[in-house]
Scaffold this motif. Structure first.
Motif, short mmCIF file in Angstrom:
data_model
loop_
_atom_site.label_atom_id
_atom_site.label_comp_id
_atom_site.label_asym_id
_atom_site.label_seq_id
_atom_site.Cartn_x
_atom_site.Cartn_y
_atom_site.Cartn_z
N ALA A 14 0.80 -1.23 0.00
CA ALA A 14 0.00 0.00 0.00
C ALA A 14 0.83 1.28 0.00
O ALA A 14 0.59 2.16 -0.83
N PRO A 15 1.83 1.42 0.89
CA PRO A 15 2.60 2.68 0.89
C PRO A 15 3.26 2.96 -0.46
O PRO A 15 3.30 4.11 -0.90
N HIS A 16 3.75 1.90 -1.09
CA HIS A 16 4.43 2.08 -2.38
C HIS A 16 3.45 2.53 -3.46
O HIS A 16 3.76 3.39 -4.27
N ILE A 17 2.28 1.91 -3.43
CA ILE A 17 1.27 2.27 -4.42
C ILE A 17 0.83 3.72 -4.19
O ILE A 17 0.74 4.52 -5.12
N PHE A 18 0.63 4.07 -2.91
CA PHE A 18 0.23 5.43 -2.58
C PHE A 18 1.29 6.42 -3.08
O PHE A 18 1.00 7.41 -3.72
N TRP A 19 2.54 6.11 -2.82
CA TRP A 19 3.67 6.95 -3.24
C TRP A 19 3.67 7.11 -4.77
O TRP A 19 3.77 8.22 -5.29
N ALA A 20 3.53 5.99 -5.45
CA ALA A 20 3.58 6.02 -6.90
C ALA A 20 2.45 6.85 -7.48
O ALA A 20 2.65 7.64 -8.40
N VAL A 21 1.26 6.68 -6.92
CA VAL A 21 0.11 7.43 -7.43
C VAL A 21 0.30 8.91 -7.17
O VAL A 21 0.16 9.75 -8.07
N LEU A 22 0.71 9.25 -5.93
CA LEU A 22 0.81 10.66 -5.55
C LEU A 22 1.91 11.38 -6.31
O LEU A 22 1.74 12.51 -6.76
N PHE A 23 3.04 10.73 -6.50
CA PHE A 23 4.19 11.45 -7.05
C PHE A 23 4.52 11.09 -8.50
O PHE A 23 5.41 11.68 -9.09
N ILE A 24 3.86 10.12 -9.04
CA ILE A 24 4.13 9.80 -10.45
C ILE A 24 2.88 9.97 -11.30
O ILE A 24 2.87 10.73 -12.26
N VAL A 25 1.80 9.31 -10.90
CA VAL A 25 0.60 9.33 -11.73
C VAL A 25 -0.08 10.70 -11.70
O VAL A 25 -0.37 11.28 -12.75
N VAL A 26 -0.25 11.24 -10.49
CA VAL A 26 -0.93 12.53 -10.38
C VAL A 26 -0.17 13.63 -11.13
O VAL A 26 -0.76 14.35 -11.95
N PRO A 27 1.14 13.78 -10.90
CA PRO A 27 1.86 14.81 -11.67
C PRO A 27 1.76 14.60 -13.18
O PRO A 27 1.64 15.58 -13.93
N LEU A 28 1.76 13.35 -13.59
CA LEU A 28 1.67 13.05 -15.01
C LEU A 28 0.33 13.54 -15.57
O LEU A 28 0.27 14.16 -16.64
#
Lengths: 274, 372
Positions: A14-28
């Motif tokens: 979960a933390p990794h997915i949260f991190w990825a979504v917040l800092f990779i997917v959202v900015p994209l």
């Protein structure tokens, strides 16, 4: 493979997915949003292709970026491969020291390294003072390329070194046994076997040098504008939409070229996954 | 047959430790010669010196009468099948085999012809375009052999080539290797720690230990006439006991005087006496030359392995007749079953089965399999 993931598995991911979504997917998503919209005077956004349509204006800048970064990558490869080779062939103890020496500059901030390079290469810099001359170095293409090579060389050497050091000593002996002298062994066996390392190295140097802005600003002496500078300028001056559009296209281009490069790489090992 | 390779006074040390000690050996043309010995005996190093992957510290190496001590590996008329095969992972089966020919810029149609011929010989037709990493161990082995033979070397060096294969495949490959060697008629120099492999394939066996040659001979010579306790113990099973030569053809051991067929020793010279377990007959206690107590009996399929305690020394007997443990039996030994050896530095180290265990044997086998 089990289809059902355990609860523990989900919780630990979960933390990794949260991190990825917040800092990779959202900015994209934000980048894509800006790239395809224009801001109206009242602050609202409307969908538009005008940002993308304005991109041909930047082709010459992009061309220059590509030219300098390709040259820098080629220089890195030519300088880096023999270095990686020497490292991989030296004694284990020496190898550790050499890797250490190679990594050491990377612990210093890139900006600081670039500034010190500027101090050395400047018209009144250390180099010219030592030589008693006043060559103009800063502000030339050569200086920018030199900066790129200096900053990114370790990223070329390390993957090639890793790849070379993994090659079994029996490969050398088999090549010699079958009639290869040392140059032939290198060309026919070692070079093909280190292909994945070369591809990783090229990728890891080409991508950061194509998008750099600090190096061109400091060592280009303000005479060069690379695509990184353009993007930075757009954002600094508040032209978020055009900046986003250029970034997006850059990302797509890098993605395409990485995919092509990986096609040349070994399917089994090495290379970096896009 | 003419001498093809000759090693004269070859020595080699690693970090001050002598691996080969002034070794003299010649290898005849077209023979199948095996360097046999336990791990660390210097057999692989010897092979690597012949192949050109190591340089001897002292001594000279001759090939066909010409000194080649300093000739690099790629210029020697010798090819190697490596223990780990060392196939090139970036090339497919065809290109791996064609590799030496491509280096020599041989014409494309000749390459095709010769590769096809090789593939036929190693029974790999149809595998041309396969990636070598998808092949099984046995198939990789065959590719390695084909690649080593395609440039028609005078000598093929094989470094424990069957070590990584399972037993069944190993037996098949032994036969196949021997057939290939006879078919193409070149010299094979084979390195192994497996005595059975050495005996069944070789024309000549060179038994090595501690960096020195212990004995050179045909498989039958080595088995029947071992030179010292090390060879007797390493090749097959042996009971090795201390004896005294009373006169020619008279030897006394285990407090009994035996007739034997060996002579030429000094009167009352202390010797090592070898009796193979399969050469001992079990008889009734009254009829026996020696009597002892059976301490263990193991069924081995073809025969029973019987350990007998005779005056504190444990003998091994292989017999097709069952005897009960704890029974008292007599044993009878024919004169020609007794082999006399001079005392050596290995005397007393081998040949007593009091601490014998299959498990320990296998453990040491696994040990030697690690060596390369």
């Amino acid at each position: 493979m089990k289809n059902k993931k355990s609860l523990l598995h989900s919780i630990s991911a979960a933390p990794h997915i949260f991190w990825a979504v917040l800092f990779i997917v959202v900015p994209l998503i934000i980048v894509i949003f800006y790239a395809f919209t224009v801001q109206n005077p009242d602050g609202s956004y409307t969908f538009s292709f005008s940002n993308i349509a304005s991109l041909p204006d930047y082709i010459s800048i992009f061309g220059l970026s590509l030219e300098l970064s390709v040259i820098a990558t080629a220089v890195c490869l030519v300088v880096g491969y023999p270095l990686a080779y020497i490292m991989a062939r030296s004694k284990p103890k020496t190898q550790k020291i050499l890797v250490m020496l190679l990594m050491l500059p990377m612990w210093t901030n890139l900006l600081i390294r670039t500034y010190s390079l500027m101090a050395i290469l400047d018209n009144n810099g250390i180099l010219n003072q030592l030589l008693g001359t006043s060559f103009q170095i800063v502000g030339t293409k050569g200086a920018v390329i030199f900066g790129m090579v200096y900053d990114f060389l370790p990223y070329m050497v390390l993957p090639i070194y890793t790849c070379l050091s993994k090659i079994d000593k029996y490969m050398w002996e088999a090549a010699a046994d079958l009639g290869c002298d040392t140059p032939k062994t290198l060309v026919k066996v070692i070079l093909p076997l280190s292909r994945s390392g070369i591809i990783s190295g090229v990728t890891m140097v080409l991508v950061p040098s194509i998008r750099t802005f600090s190096i061109s600003q400091k060592l280009g002496g303000g005479t060069f504008e690379l695509i990184g500078d353009t993007i930075e300028r757009q954002f600094v001056t508040g032209a978020l939409n055009v900046g986003a559009a250029i970034s997006l296209v850059m990302m797509v281009l890098i993605l395409i070229s990485l995919t092509i490069m990986n096609k040349f790489g070994d399917s089994e090992d090495g290379g970096i996954i896009v | 047959m003419a001498k093809l390779i000759e090693l004269v006074g070859i020595s080699k040390s690693y970090d001050g430790e002598k691996v080969i000690d002034s070794m003299n050996l010649y290898i005849r043309d077209k023979e199948f010669i095996t360097l046999l010995g336990p791990s660390g005996c210097g057999k692989t190093t010897t092979l690597r010196i012949i192949g050109g992957f190591e340089t001897a510290d002292e001594g000279k190496l001759y090939f066909d009468g010409v000194e080649i001590s300093d000739v690099p590996a790629h210029k020697r008329q010798v090819n190697t099948v490596f223990q780990k095969y060392a196939l090139f992972p970036h090339l497919n089966v065809y290109e791996n085999i064609a590799f030496p020919l491509r280096l020599k810029k041989v014409k494309e149609n000749e390459i095709r012809e010769r590769v096809t011929e090789m593939l036929k010989m190693v029974a790999l037709v149809g595998f041309e375009n396969k990636s070598v990493s998808t092949l099984s161990g046995g198939q990789q082995q065959r590719v390695a052999i084909a690649r080593a033979l395609i440039s028609h070397p005078r000598v093929l060096l094989l470094d424990e080539p069957l070590g990584a294969l399972d037993l069944k495949l190993r037996k098949d490959m032994q036969v196949e290797l021997k057939n290939i060697q006879q078919a193409i008629g070149i010299t094979f120099v084979y390195v192994t720690h497996d005595q059975e492999e050495a005996l069944s394939m070789s024309d000549t066996v060179v038994v090595m230990a501690d960096g020195e040659i212990q004995q050179i001979g045909t498989p039958t010579d080595i088995y029947n006439e071992p030179k010292n306790a090390f060879v007797a113990d390493f090749i097959g099973e042996s009971n090795i006991v201390d004896g005294v030569m009373l006169a020619d053809k008279k030897v006394r051991f285990a407090s009994h005087t035996f007739d034997c067929v060996d002579g030429g020793y000094a009167k009352n010279e202390a010797v090592d006496v070898v009796v193979r377990p399969e050469d001992i007959d079990v008889v009734s206690p009254e009829a026996g030359m020696l009597t002892g107590l059976v301490t263990s009996v193991t069924f081995k399929g073809v025969h029973y392995e019987i350990i007998v305690d005779i005056k504190g020394f444990k003998w091994m007997i292989q017999s097709t007749d069952y005897v009960a443990p704890e029974a008292t039996i007599g044993i009878y030994i024919e004169p020609d079953a007794i082999h006399i050896m001079k005392k050596s530095k290995y005397s007393g180290m081998f040949g007593d089965y009091s601490s014998f265990s299959d498990e320990i044997d296998q453990l040491s086998d696994a040990d030697t399999a690690e060596e390369f």
